[in-house]
Write a protein that holds these residues in place. Sequence first.
Motif, PDB file in Angstrom:
ATOM      1  N   PHE A 377       0.850  -1.194   0.000  1.00 24.73           N
ATOM      2  CA  PHE A 377       0.000   0.000   0.000  1.00 24.73           C
ATOM      3  C   PHE A 377       0.885   1.242   0.000  1.00 24.73           C
ATOM      4  CE2 PHE A 377      -3.373  -2.431   2.662  1.00 24.73           C
ATOM      5  CZ  PHE A 377      -3.980  -2.915   1.514  1.00 24.73           C
ATOM      6  N   ARG A 378       0.517   2.225  -0.803  1.00 18.22           N
ATOM      7  CA  ARG A 378       1.069   3.568  -0.665  1.00 18.22           C
ATOM      8  C   ARG A 378       0.084   4.323   0.200  1.00 18.22           C
ATOM      9  NH1 ARG A 378      -0.664   9.089  -1.962  1.00 18.22           N
ATOM     10  NH2 ARG A 378       1.218  10.324  -2.284  1.00 18.22           N
ATOM     11  N   LEU A 379       0.573   4.928   1.282  1.00 16.92           N
ATOM     12  CA  LEU A 379      -0.292   5.525   2.289  1.00 16.92           C
ATOM     13  C   LEU A 379      -0.201   7.041   2.200  1.00 16.92           C
ATOM     14  CD1 LEU A 379       0.683   2.953   5.001  1.00 16.92           C
ATOM     15  CD2 LEU A 379      -1.499   3.063   3.785  1.00 16.92           C
ATOM     16  N   ASP A 380      -1.315   7.656   1.860  1.00 15.26           N
ATOM     17  CA  ASP A 380      -1.398   9.076   1.551  1.00 15.26           C
ATOM     18  C   ASP A 380      -1.474   9.923   2.819  1.00 15.26           C
ATOM     19  OD1 ASP A 380      -1.918  11.209  -0.505  1.00 15.26           O
ATOM     20  OD2 ASP A 380      -3.793  11.379   0.604  1.00 15.26           O
ATOM     21  N   ALA A 381      -0.972  11.163   2.712  1.00 13.59           N
ATOM     22  CA  ALA A 381      -1.191  12.201   3.728  1.00 13.59           C
ATOM     23  C   ALA A 381      -0.774  11.758   5.123  1.00 13.59           C
ATOM     24  CB  ALA A 381      -2.659  12.640   3.726  1.00 13.59           C
ATOM     25  N   VAL A 382       0.422  11.196   5.241  1.00 18.25           N
ATOM     26  CA  VAL A 382       0.883  10.657   6.518  1.00 18.25           C
ATOM     27  C   VAL A 382       0.904  11.719   7.608  1.00 18.25           C
ATOM     28  CG1 VAL A 382       2.966   9.815   7.680  1.00 18.25           C
ATOM     29  CG2 VAL A 382       2.168   8.709   5.588  1.00 18.25           C
ATOM     30  N   LYS A 383       1.286  12.952   7.279  1.00 18.92           N
ATOM     31  CA  LYS A 383       1.419  13.982   8.313  1.00 18.92           C
ATOM     32  C   LYS A 383       0.083  14.415   8.898  1.00 18.92           C
ATOM     33  CE  LYS A 383       3.378  17.132   5.775  1.00 18.92           C
ATOM     34  NZ  LYS A 383       4.004  18.416   5.361  1.00 18.92           N
ATOM     35  N   HIS A 384      -1.014  14.075   8.226  1.00 20.98           N
ATOM     36  CA  HIS A 384      -2.332  14.515   8.690  1.00 20.98           C
ATOM     37  C   HIS A 384      -3.060  13.456   9.514  1.00 20.98           C
ATOM     38  CE1 HIS A 384      -1.971  18.128   6.348  1.00 20.98           C
ATOM     39  NE2 HIS A 384      -1.734  17.437   5.256  1.00 20.98           N
ATOM     40  N   VAL A 385      -2.376  12.377   9.843  1.00 22.50           N
ATOM     41  CA  VAL A 385      -2.972  11.274  10.606  1.00 22.50           C
ATOM     42  C   VAL A 385      -2.073  10.995  11.802  1.00 22.50           C
ATOM     43  CG1 VAL A 385      -3.689   8.855  10.515  1.00 22.50           C
ATOM     44  CG2 VAL A 385      -3.969  10.313   8.493  1.00 22.50           C
ATOM     45  N   PRO A 386      -2.626  10.723  12.981  1.00 22.21           N
ATOM     46  CA  PRO A 386      -1.787  10.462  14.162  1.00 22.21           C
ATOM     47  C   PRO A 386      -0.849   9.274  13.936  1.00 22.21           C
ATOM     48  CG  PRO A 386      -4.077  10.793  14.813  1.00 22.21           C
ATOM     49  CD  PRO A 386      -4.068  10.697  13.312  1.00 22.21           C
ATOM     50  N   GLN A 387       0.384   9.405  14.427  1.00 20.57           N
ATOM     51  CA  GLN A 387       1.344   8.316  14.285  1.00 20.57           C
ATOM     52  C   GLN A 387       0.895   7.065  15.036  1.00 20.57           C
ATOM     53  OE1 GLN A 387       3.876   8.516  12.059  1.00 20.57           O
ATOM     54  NE2 GLN A 387       2.764  10.418  11.658  1.00 20.57           N
ATOM     55  N   SER A 388       0.155   7.244  16.109  1.00 18.58           N
ATOM     56  CA  SER A 388      -0.347   6.080  16.839  1.00 18.58           C
ATOM     57  C   SER A 388      -1.277   5.244  15.965  1.00 18.58           C
ATOM     58  CB  SER A 388      -1.075   6.536  18.106  1.00 18.58           C
ATOM     59  OG  SER A 388      -2.126   7.450  17.791  1.00 18.58           O
ATOM     60  N   PHE A 389      -2.079   5.917  15.121  1.00 12.86           N
ATOM     61  CA  PHE A 389      -2.937   5.175  14.192  1.00 12.86           C
ATOM     62  C   PHE A 389      -2.079   4.398  13.208  1.00 12.86           C
ATOM     63  CE2 PHE A 389      -4.584   4.934   9.882  1.00 12.86           C
ATOM     64  CZ  PHE A 389      -5.773   4.225  10.062  1.00 12.86           C
ATOM     65  N   VAL A 397      -1.786  -4.700   9.333  1.00 12.21           N
ATOM     66  CA  VAL A 397      -1.682  -5.097   7.925  1.00 12.21           C
ATOM     67  C   VAL A 397      -0.574  -6.130   7.741  1.00 12.21           C
ATOM     68  CG1 VAL A 397      -1.069  -4.282   5.615  1.00 12.21           C
ATOM     69  CG2 VAL A 397      -2.662  -2.964   7.021  1.00 12.21           C
ATOM     70  N   ARG A 398       0.564  -5.915   8.385  1.00 15.84           N
ATOM     71  CA  ARG A 398       1.662  -6.886   8.273  1.00 15.84           C
ATOM     72  C   ARG A 398       1.249  -8.245   8.837  1.00 15.84           C
ATOM     73  NH1 ARG A 398       4.913  -2.602   9.910  1.00 15.84           N
ATOM     74  NH2 ARG A 398       6.226  -1.799   8.224  1.00 15.84           N
ATOM     75  N   GLY A 404       6.835  -8.954   4.320  1.00 15.27           N
ATOM     76  CA  GLY A 404       7.355  -8.387   3.079  1.00 15.27           C
ATOM     77  C   GLY A 404       6.409  -7.427   2.386  1.00 15.27           C
ATOM     78  N   PHE A 405       5.219  -7.230   2.922  1.00 18.30           N
ATOM     79  CA  PHE A 405       4.231  -6.340   2.324  1.00 18.30           C
ATOM     80  C   PHE A 405       4.713  -4.900   2.463  1.00 18.30           C
ATOM     81  CE2 PHE A 405       0.114  -4.136   2.071  1.00 18.30           C
ATOM     82  CZ  PHE A 405      -0.503  -4.821   1.023  1.00 18.30           C
ATOM     83  N   LEU A 406       4.765  -4.177   1.346  1.00 18.31           N
ATOM     84  CA  LEU A 406       5.282  -2.811   1.341  1.00 18.31           C
ATOM     85  C   LEU A 406       4.260  -1.846   1.934  1.00 18.31           C
ATOM     86  CD1 LEU A 406       7.490  -0.774   0.422  1.00 18.31           C
ATOM     87  CD2 LEU A 406       6.261  -0.607  -1.756  1.00 18.31           C
ATOM     88  N   LEU A 407       4.693  -1.068   2.920  1.00 20.32           N
ATOM     89  CA  LEU A 407       3.870  -0.014   3.511  1.00 20.32           C
ATOM     90  C   LEU A 407       4.654   1.279   3.349  1.00 20.32           C
ATOM     91  CD1 LEU A 407       2.667  -2.057   6.580  1.00 20.32           C
ATOM     92  CD2 LEU A 407       1.203  -1.187   4.745  1.00 20.32           C
ATOM     93  N   LEU A 408       4.308   2.021   2.296  1.00 20.25           N
ATOM     94  CA  LEU A 408       5.087   3.162   1.821  1.00 20.25           C
ATOM     95  C   LEU A 408       4.382   4.461   2.197  1.00 20.25           C
ATOM     96  CD1 LEU A 408       7.242   4.590   0.093  1.00 20.25           C
ATOM     97  CD2 LEU A 408       5.941   3.912  -1.946  1.00 20.25           C
ATOM     98  N   GLY A 409       5.028   5.252   3.055  1.00 18.63           N
ATOM     99  CA  GLY A 409       4.422   6.472   3.544  1.00 18.63           C
ATOM    100  C   GLY A 409       4.819   7.693   2.741  1.00 18.63           C
ATOM    101  N   GLU A 410       3.855   8.610   2.569  1.00 19.88           N
ATOM    102  CA  GLU A 410       4.092   9.870   1.862  1.00 19.88           C
ATOM    103  C   GLU A 410       4.103  11.011   2.875  1.00 19.88           C
ATOM    104  OE1 GLU A 410       2.240  13.578  -0.173  1.00 19.88           O
ATOM    105  OE2 GLU A 410       1.197  12.185   1.152  1.00 19.88           O
ATOM    106  N   MET A 411       5.304  11.545   3.125  1.00 19.57           N
ATOM    107  CA  MET A 411       5.496  12.649   4.075  1.00 19.57           C
ATOM    108  C   MET A 411       6.301  13.717   3.353  1.00 19.57           C
ATOM    109  SD  MET A 411       5.147  13.417   7.455  1.00 19.57           S
ATOM    110  CE  MET A 411       5.846  14.593   8.621  1.00 19.57           C
ATOM    111  N   LEU A 412       5.611  14.706   2.786  1.00 21.66           N
ATOM    112  CA  LEU A 412       6.285  15.694   1.948  1.00 21.66           C
ATOM    113  C   LEU A 412       6.998  16.706   2.840  1.00 21.66           C
ATOM    114  CD1 LEU A 412       4.713  17.353  -1.231  1.00 21.66           C
ATOM    115  CD2 LEU A 412       6.844  18.043  -0.126  1.00 21.66           C
ATOM    116  N   ASP A 413       8.269  16.414   3.126  1.00 23.57           N
ATOM    117  CA  ASP A 413       9.072  17.268   3.986  1.00 23.57           C
ATOM    118  C   ASP A 413      10.541  17.033   3.650  1.00 23.57           C
ATOM    119  OD1 ASP A 413      10.447  18.264   6.584  1.00 23.57           O
ATOM    120  OD2 ASP A 413       8.344  18.791   6.898  1.00 23.57           O
TER     121      ASP A 413
END
Length: 744
Positions: A377-389, A397-398, A404-413
Amino acid sequence: MVLKRILPLLAVALAACLPRPAVMRAPEKTTVVVAYVVDGDRDGSISDVPAGLRRDVEEALRQRGLEVKSLAFDSYAKVFRNVRDSQRRLAKLTNSDAGLVLLVETKAAFFSPLNGRYRWTVYARMTAARKDGVAPLMAMVDEPAFLDYEHEREPQALETAAGAIARRAGALLDDFLGSVEGTSPSGSAADPRAQAIYFVMVDRFVNGDRTNDGKVDLSDPAAFHGGDLQGVIDRLDDLKAMGVGTLWLSPVFQMRTEKFFGHGAFHGYWTEDLTRVEPRLGDEALLRKLSDELHRRDMRLVLDLVLNHVAMDAPLTRAHPDWFHRQGALENWSDPEQLVNRDVHGLPDLAQEKPEVYDFLLQASLRWIEAARPDGFRLDAVKHVPQSFWARFNDAVRARAGSGFLLLGEMLDGDAALIARVQRQGHFGAMFDFPLYFALVDVFCRDQSALKLGAALTADRAYDDADSLVTLLDNHDLPRIASDCGGDLARVRRALAFQLTARGTPSLTWGTECASAGKGEPENRADLCQGPQPLRDDISELLAARRAHPALVRGAPRVLAASEALFAYARISNDEAALIAVNQGDSAVEVEAPQALAGVWRDVRSGRELGRSAVPVPARSVLVAVQTAPRPGGFAEIAAQARQQSRRGERKRLVQVHAIGGPADGDLFLVGSGPEMGAWNPEMGLGPLDSQGRAQASLPEGSVYEYKLVVKRRGGTEWERRGNRALFVREGSEPLKVDISWNS
């Protein structure tokens, strides 16, 4: 244990330990015997380590398939009390029945009060050894620990730094096990990093089925254009031939289809129903067919999930109005509470902290693992969701999909320390490498200093595993690289050459091969070209070289040269070395390879022989060359040294700074890109400089920093009014002297 105390190097605080995405595993059941000790700072006493430190270290070892046996402190305390040398202590342990031994020596020293807290410095030295004669390996930690109360002492400081010590211990065992015959990285033999991730905005790709188009208007850049899942299937062979290994799709779930104040909905990020496929794109059976077709070609599928918000007026907002924060529009992007609780661009913000919301999002996501069999999964808008979630969600999910399942975070910084912290706290397997993205655009499109590339790679020490990063030159939220470079494809080719040979996994945006342009939305989201593809051969050749040369995938970095116009580094594996050299100047230059890498260098694309020790680099070019080790495993020693230095920076050089001028009513600090200079945080900068403007610090050899002088006063801070300075810490035994003047 004797640990030399130097001028403290300030670092960002690290959070809880997270398993590294790729670790070494012993080929069979292996027991590691671990001994711990706390050496007194002044009085020569020793003691046992806190339970939390033991727990974190042992968990890191178990993740590597090791059976852990911790020795009782009393069983070796008498010997250690009289023996302070690490090698002699280790010899006592390896004389036992243990086949594999890890010695963890620690010390905590009080530093100073700081902003109402109490700063300690924690030191640790870890040594791994075997009885069979394999040379021991050592790693060190030098970490700040911030405590809230004056009465807290060494045990609390060690507990605070336990995560950092555990990660270093795990990385040390990775290096050590990797040097032992018969061990191998966990996971499949085909390394996904050898090929590219290719992002497809489905509506903008290929129209493979006109019966599901709905309302289409090709003349309107904000309207739907008819691309669908069948069109993606139709182009899989073409993508495979170009070197694509993973296909990342824009959200394919039922979405808003009407414009919102003139903005198009075709992109799919305005989700209405996460449990259904958008009919304009196809159906669930077609999505499963795409997945099967990818897997038949040994390719992977990544689905894009939007879990922060839903579309405006989505059915969920009426069915469950209490599932949303409803605090209004996000106005202050620097306010962490607004960042996660308010509506981004008018999109209803989900309250992920509520159990029913979490369960809905998780179950809807898990459903697609069974229905579509994606590989990540590519996970959108990481900065707008609590890290605990994110931590809870990613772990769940793992547990269902496998490690080996890819969990790819998008953090535009652009802050590597922040991205590393978010990756760690959110339990992401990978993150997009925006810090390197900004450096690539600055250097290749804007003619800024080549040292920026070195500074970006030096920041890799912030990550648990920099190889987990996904590199990029643009995406659907950024200007296309051809536009950023002013349409100059020679610049784009140089940027591609650097990106596609760097660590991590390269990602491409649909149409990069066509030199697609566009400064902003919707122009940067144009249809896939139907005509010439001027960059396709460059991409194909570079990705072919990446697949053919392990050093371009797994090679450890070692910086060879760094200046305003030149940045050159080697990537070294056991059997091969690669040289990547960026020459921004108008004249050819030569890069000297170290004696250990003297050999025949060949251009990866032409195969042309370039030289042995001095390698010529043409003007305005990025050279990529390789050489094979003279014998199997012939580069193993220098590769191991480079890997340890790049990860931990233990080999250091004294740097002496002399700053002239500057305001007289404050303290002068160096604040810059690396943790040693505060990672651009003035509160954590290097200093203060003394009354003569002097300071010294031991900095890792081979590191590159961007920095500025900063004056700190009671009322605030003042930065130099000039561009960033740069410092390359060359290898050398003499102190490196740096003379600078305020604002010049």
